[in-house]
Design a protein around this motif. Sequence first.
Motif, PDB file in Angstrom:
ATOM      1  N   CYS A 166      81.176  10.985  24.185  1.00  0.00           N
ATOM      2  CA  CYS A 166      80.323  10.471  25.264  1.00  0.00           C
ATOM      3  C   CYS A 166      81.038   9.432  26.121  1.00  0.00           C
ATOM      4  CB  CYS A 166      79.046   9.848  24.691  1.00  0.00           C
ATOM      5  SG  CYS A 166      77.839  11.044  24.098  1.00  0.00           S
ATOM      6  N   ASN A 206      74.025  11.264  16.600  1.00  0.00           N
ATOM      7  CA  ASN A 206      75.296  11.815  17.066  1.00  0.00           C
ATOM      8  C   ASN A 206      75.531  11.379  18.508  1.00  0.00           C
ATOM      9  OD1 ASN A 206      77.562  13.311  17.741  1.00  0.00           O
ATOM     10  ND2 ASN A 206      76.831  15.207  16.801  1.00  0.00           N
ATOM     11  N   ASP A 237      70.580  13.579  19.016  1.00  0.00           N
ATOM     12  CA  ASP A 237      71.902  14.098  19.359  1.00  0.00           C
ATOM     13  C   ASP A 237      72.088  14.011  20.872  1.00  0.00           C
ATOM     14  OD1 ASP A 237      74.284  15.413  19.738  1.00  0.00           O
ATOM     15  OD2 ASP A 237      73.751  17.197  18.599  1.00  0.00           O
ATOM     16  N   SER A 243      78.915  11.444  19.655  1.00  0.00           N
ATOM     17  CA  SER A 243      80.323  11.797  19.806  1.00  0.00           C
ATOM     18  C   SER A 243      80.613  12.331  21.200  1.00  0.00           C
ATOM     19  CB  SER A 243      80.722  12.836  18.748  1.00  0.00           C
ATOM     20  OG  SER A 243      80.033  14.052  18.947  1.00  0.00           O
ATOM     21  N   SER A 263      75.378  13.901  22.063  1.00  0.00           N
ATOM     22  CA  SER A 263      76.826  14.101  22.117  1.00  0.00           C
ATOM     23  C   SER A 263      77.253  14.923  23.329  1.00  0.00           C
ATOM     24  CB  SER A 263      77.301  14.780  20.831  1.00  0.00           C
ATOM     25  OG  SER A 263      76.690  16.043  20.659  1.00  0.00           O
TER      26      SER A 263
END
Length: 839
Positions: A266, A262, A237, A264, A239
């Motif tokens: 970014c 993950n 992760d 997201s 993100s």
Amino acid sequence: MMIHGSKFIQLLVYLIIGLQCMEFSLSGAIRCMDSERDALLTFKGGFRSGLDRFSSWKAEEDCCKWRGVGCDNVTGHVTKLDLHSPDPFDILQGEISQSLLHLPYLRSLDLSQNNFYSIPIPEFIGSLQCIKYLNLSNATFRGPIPSSLGNLSHLESLDLSGNGYSSLRAENLNWVYGLSFLKVLDLSGVDLSNAEVWLESINMLSSLVELRLFYCMLHKLPQYVHHVNFASLKILDLSDNNFNSKISDWLFKIGHSVVYLNLSRCQLQGLIPDAFGNMTSLTSLDLSRNDLKGPIPLTFGMFEKESQLNKSSSLRELYLYDNQLNGSLEQSLVQLSQLVALNVAGNDLEGNITEAHLKNFSSLRVLDLSENRLVLNVSSNWIPPFQLETIGLRSCLLGPKFPQWLRSQNNYSFIDISHASIVDVVPDWFWNLSSRVKHMDLSFNELKGNVPDFSSQLQLSLLDLSHNYFRSRLPHFSVSLRTLALAENSFFGSISHLCGILSADNSLGYLDLSSNNLSGEIPDCWKYEQNLVILNLANNNLSGQIPNSIGQLINLKTLRLDDNSLSGEVTLSLKNCIALRALGLARNKLSGNVPAWIGENLQNLMILELRSNTFSGHIPFQMCQLKYLRILDLSLNKLSGTIPRCVFFGMAKETLSLIYYPYTTYSEGFILSTKSRELKYQGILPFVTLLDLSSNNLSGEIPEEVMSLVGLWSLNLSRNHLVGPIPPNIGEMNLQSLDLSSNHLSCTMPASMTYMTFLEVLDVSHNNLSGKIPSGNQFITFESSSYMENPQLCGSPLSKICSIDELIEDPHCSNENEDGEIKAFKKKGTMASKYLHFI
């Protein structure tokens, strides 16, 4: 095999520590050691709240039986200390005693979800040599992470997440080199902005299985790594970081093991690489809220994992929402039939989705195709193979008939079929489909039919039926609602039964019943509404006075009661609503003076609309204290006296496009009065700065201070009794609309007005202006109606040609000639700074 001296010594140290940590005994009855019990009691003494968790910690009792304490069943040594807070209202507060060092065999320490008052993580924790599990998350630690944590050579899990709000940081991650057994590392929220080579450090951890670096303020995502060492990684992760780059190649070198990825939020750019097809174990992929472009790769369907019987895609969750993806969704769907969750909302995908495309999606539970250019083209008797829990089809073309296939869906908790071009009666069966529904949005269609009561829908938190053709009495609702929006329908009758959901335990935060046919008085039952942020009852037939209890809405940011038949004075209790950003009371029958306490108490106001009432008296000078005010409309009242000589600071800013109006419903439409007309503008509120004092009994001259409002978009002072000249420095303003008509203004029009290059609407008619009309720039676009009923004006576009006498400045009007006016204009901006001290 040869082992160098330094390596041999290091291995020997690890071996000795390991043998100590695995000490065992063959003795009989096992109790905790006296020294370790004393250490725990000393540790307890460092806390001053949350002491209920220590209720079992009695000196005469075996400490192995104390709450949160675990011991080795063979040796009796304390190996586990778990004091995390399961209740956010019952947290430990205090200090961490060094007495923990007298627990030499401690393997697990959990102090998460507590409050250590922003102290640094104690250095001595790095000396707890047997620790395998360390959780200090969400405990308000701050300062640098001690490098001594790198001494915990047996550590398998380290969680320091959730301390970002108290500014926990690490200048680098070099200290992780010694954590060779680490499997779980969670630094989410820790400030790693200075850790330039964070990936190189992480790459040393060959045992790593789970890595979470959510919101770590990382700004560099290396594009290439020669050799990926952490090849056992399953959960990654990254993100909510600021990478601002394309997706890195090294991710695909660990593709055979990663299960959850993950990336997201970014700021990732470019295309989604086809190489994702190499990540054969991936079950959940989140690339949402980035700037990714292009089509969805067909390789997503190649995520295959062999089983004994056949090959099937491993991917179960795919989140691509809020990007800039385009192309056909139809082709991709064929490859994604094993999905449980598919969310591609907020892109530019297109396609005609038929039941054939969805026939194999038997596992699908979450489907969100909102905000694309998609058509769902299925037959009226289609029964989907899936049972959805989330139905997101906002802005998909579903109509004109109401989707009959929804009748088969009885497990959903979220449904959004707004903006779907449905022109139909909502069938009765729809309202009884799911008792689990929490979110229902049917807005912006052309729906009709009977709307039932919702008082038994105890799970429902959002209901939006706005902008439809529903016509019925206002239903009853459940106290569970947080958002209720029924605007732009034909609901009728009293709203008194709203008191049923305004009880002490309600959670209502947004209530919009505007533009209906509701009547009667506003009930006086708002005393429990501490959560309400938006209250919009505008454009109905409500009467009576504004109830006093509305003043108890202390968190209210928008109050709209405009376009009703409310009477009496503005209730004094509203001065308690100090969070108000927008107050709309226009077009009612309100009377009395404009309250001076508005300027004194409601200092967060950005919008104040009081037009079309019967307010009288002077404009209170206290209004000048509203330093955020961007829209002030006092028009069509009975106000008298002069215009206050002060500057509204919010209107003196030129950065119109940067102004944000949170928590308002004015973006749905705003009425601007200009040139004797009322025009409704849609979706322009962030750019509007307006001052409208028209149609009153104001007298005196136009104050020069008004000219310093360089951020003003529209100025309307028409239909008053203003006298004297138009201030010569009016050219400093950036107006798009100026209406000074129907006053007693005199003298010539200042030449500086030609510098108002944004001006689109001008009306100076029905005054006593004289001399030549300025020429050039925007003035070539204005028609003669802008200047009519000024007998002494001359020049284009009027037919009257200026004589020599009319070109000479009247000495009774101004001491400045044209050159002087232009010189004043070149000093643009000085007036704003000159008068800011009036705030």
